[in-house]
Design an enzyme around this catalytic site. Structure first.
Site, PDB file in Angstrom:
ATOM      1  N   GLY A  90      89.157  69.075 155.148  1.00  0.00           N
ATOM      2  CA  GLY A  90      88.051  69.844 155.717  1.00  0.00           C
ATOM      3  C   GLY A  90      88.335  70.200 157.157  1.00  0.00           C
ATOM      4  N   ASP A 252      96.330  73.007 152.039  1.00  0.00           N
ATOM      5  CA  ASP A 252      95.100  73.275 152.804  1.00  0.00           C
ATOM      6  C   ASP A 252      95.339  74.354 153.861  1.00  0.00           C
ATOM      7  OD1 ASP A 252      96.679  70.904 153.688  1.00  0.00           O
ATOM      8  OD2 ASP A 252      95.446  71.073 155.473  1.00  0.00           O
TER       9      ASP A 252
HETATM   10  P1  AMP Z   1      96.464  71.127 160.162  1.00  0.00           P
HETATM   11  O1  AMP Z   1      97.704  70.544 159.582  1.00  0.00           O
HETATM   12  O2  AMP Z   1      96.501  71.429 161.648  1.00  0.00           O
HETATM   13  O3  AMP Z   1      95.996  72.323 159.399  1.00  0.00           O
HETATM   14  O4  AMP Z   1      95.339  70.006 160.082  1.00  0.00           O
HETATM   15  C1  AMP Z   1      95.166  69.151 158.982  1.00  0.00           C
HETATM   16  C2  AMP Z   1      93.789  68.554 159.002  1.00  0.00           C
HETATM   17  O5  AMP Z   1      93.571  67.808 160.201  1.00  0.00           O
HETATM   18  C3  AMP Z   1      92.650  69.536 158.948  1.00  0.00           C
HETATM   19  O6  AMP Z   1      91.630  68.964 158.203  1.00  0.00           O
HETATM   20  C4  AMP Z   1      92.285  69.702 160.391  1.00  0.00           C
HETATM   21  O7  AMP Z   1      90.980  70.205 160.570  1.00  0.00           O
HETATM   22  C5  AMP Z   1      92.446  68.295 160.898  1.00  0.00           C
HETATM   23  N1  AMP Z   1      92.707  68.250 162.341  1.00  0.00           N
HETATM   24  C6  AMP Z   1      93.808  68.658 162.998  1.00  0.00           C
HETATM   25  N2  AMP Z   1      93.706  68.448 164.310  1.00  0.00           N
HETATM   26  C7  AMP Z   1      92.505  67.862 164.524  1.00  0.00           C
HETATM   27  C8  AMP Z   1      91.804  67.397 165.677  1.00  0.00           C
HETATM   28  N3  AMP Z   1      92.324  67.469 166.906  1.00  0.00           N
HETATM   29  N4  AMP Z   1      90.577  66.857 165.485  1.00  0.00           N
HETATM   30  C9  AMP Z   1      90.037  66.758 164.269  1.00  0.00           C
HETATM   31  N5  AMP Z   1      90.650  67.178 163.153  1.00  0.00           N
HETATM   32  C10 AMP Z   1      91.861  67.731 163.274  1.00  0.00           C
HETATM   33 MG    MG Z   2      94.953  73.341 158.502  1.00  0.00          MG
END
Ligand code: AMP
Ligand code: MG
Length: 486
Positions: A90, A252
């Protein structure tokens, strides 16, 4: 031209039931101020770019005051990360502020990235740093200008807040937009929890919202999967053609619309290297440049599996057989798009049987010699079949010069088969081979200036990369290969 307060909202995703999202507003970021606006993205909403620059706009865009008509939610989804299924992901730091109806019948979801904690933040802080925000901002708009499907970036905000990463970095916000941010992982979440009515509701939503013509098909769900297979194949073919490595092709991060989504540690290849891995934490090279086409299929297989309950009334083997058939369309579409694109890059108008091999040999020669991918294709437009001196500046870039000479002789013969005029061919080649891409060192320079409060380099890059195929002689230095530090 409108201002932010004049937008018309529909918020269709927010109207879906709980389970699709959580209602959560942004947590304001101290001192948020708009530092750059993309005129091209603003035009899609009929917004005057200047209307996004004042303090009132900064309060709305930065999440301090609500957008009149918006209905903020964070999306819920699951996904396969580096091959492992994670049932609960999410939006941990992105919040959909609302969905805007634009004049031309289009819908644009406005999503604020770095907007603070959501129920999906897990161990994260909900924030984004200036560095990664600048990279996503510039690259989204650059990809669009290259003709590659992508989420767009309306504007970005700097702030006075510090965010703790490997070092302390300035926090920032990106306002990005897409007709929808639904991911493959959105389907996987409902499938995993065996919430088949919600799964169907999601598919219906995507069809009605983004693929309305599929509603009239005999099997709209199968048609949806076919369409996503086709778009994903074309997207990845375009990445390969321009030398783009996404870096985190988890399911995702795969858009149901076939858009480039969630820019993280991406990179444009400089020296041609098919094994290029831009993500330093990808130790096994799962998302290496040359693995992107097969990962695309792997990801589509995850999507197809999540859609099995929709694909055949009897489910089971019949549904699986149906999915296999639909997935079989991926590879031919990717190959077709890649081969057509490669012919255009080489200035070939006709399709001849030996063309893929001719292109493949050039890539092999580049690989051996650390030849800059973007510049070699761009400068191939100088090639004059009747003038051997026109080959010289090209051949000097290769370590295997004899190899290049042999290739050039075959290329010359191939060009002569279609009797294209040098000038027209050169022009056609310059329209598909960019002069300017977002090289890492260029982004890095803009980031370092921005961290000191100077956003002029960011603006320069935004403008430059909005016209990547134009020569822009005053900017020639931005086409140079990276300096030693880059
Ligand atoms: P990503 O690989 O950047 O697409 O992120 C994978 C998951 O981690 C997703 O659910 C993002 O919303 C969450 N996410 C990444 N960075 C953060 C952050 N700094 N704070 C909260 N959730 C994060
Ligand atoms: Mg992502």
């Amino acid at each position: 031209m409108k201002g932010l307060a004049d937008l018309t909202f529909d918020n269709s995703f927010a109207q879906l039931p709980a389970g699709f999202h959580s209602r959560v507003g942004p947590t304001p970021l101290a001192g948020a101020h708009v530092v750059s606006v993309s005129p091209g993205a603003a035009a899609l909403l009929d917004l005057a770019p200047d209307s996004l620059r004042g303090p009132t706009a900064a309060r709305m865009l930065g999440g301090r005051t609500p957008l009149p008509g918006g209905d903020p939610v964070a999306m819920c989804y699951a996904g396969h990360q580096f091959g492992q299924f994670v049932p609960q992901l999410g939006d941990g730091r992105a919040i959909i502020l609302g969905e805007v109806l634009s004049g031309q019948g289009a819908r644009w979801e406005l999503q604020l990235k770095g907007a603070g904690l959501t129920p999906y933040s897990r161990d994260g802080d909900g924030r984004a740093v200036l560095r990664s925000t600048i990279r996503e901002y510039l690259c989204s708009e650059a990809m669009h200008a290259l003709g590659i499907p992508t989420t767009r970036a309306l504007c970005m905000l700097g702030s006075a807040e510090e965010v703790y990463r490997e070092r302390i970095e300035p926090g920032a916000l990106l306002l990005r937009m897409a007709p929808s941010h639904v991911r493959f992982g959105s389907f996987e979440g409902f499938f995993y929890r065996q919430q088949y009515p919600q799964l169907r509701r999601l598919a219906d939503y995507v069809i009605d919202h983004d693929y309305p013509v599929l509603r009239d098909q005999a099997d709209p769900y199968a048609a949806l999967l076919v369409e996503v297979v086709q778009r994903t194949a074309r997207l990845i073919a375009h990445w390969q053609l321009v030398g783009f490595a996404h870096g985190v092709m988890n399911t995702d991060n795969m858009s149901i619309l076939g858009l480039t989504l969630d820019y993280g540690p991406f990179g444009f290849m400089e020296s041609y290297d098919p094994g290029y891995v831009c993500n330093h934490s990808d130790h096994r090279g799962r998302y290496a440049f040359d693995r992107q086409p097969s990962i695309g299929l792997w990801n589509l297989t995850c999507l197809a599996q999540a859609m099995l309950p929709l694909l055949h009334p009897e489910g089971g083997d019949a549904a699986a057989e149906c999915a296999r058939e639909l997935l079989a369309g991926y590879e031919p579409e990717l190959r077709r798009t890649f081969e057509r694109g490669m012919r255009a890059k080489l200035g070939l108008r006709e399709a001849h049987r030996g063309d893929p091999a001719l292109a493949g040999r050039l890539l092999e020669l580049m690989e051996g010699g650390a030849v800059d991918y973007t510049n070699l294709f761009r400068d191939l437009a100088w090639f004059r079949p009747a003038d051997p001196t026109s080959f010289v500046p090209l051949r000097d870039r290769f370590t295997d010069r004899a190899g290049f000479d042999a290739w050039a002789a075959d290329y010359r013969d191939r060009l002569r088969l279609e009797r294209s005029g040098d000038a027209a061919r050169g022009e056609a080649m310059r329209a598909v081979n960019p002069r300017y891409v977002l090289r890492n060192y260029l982004a890095q320079r803009a980031i370092e200036d921005a961290e000191r409060g100077d956003y002029s380099e960011l603006e320069r890059l935004l403008a430059l990369l909005s016209r990547p195929f134009d020569e822009q002689p005053a900017m020639a230095a931005y086409a140079e290969e990276p300096p030693a530090w880059g």
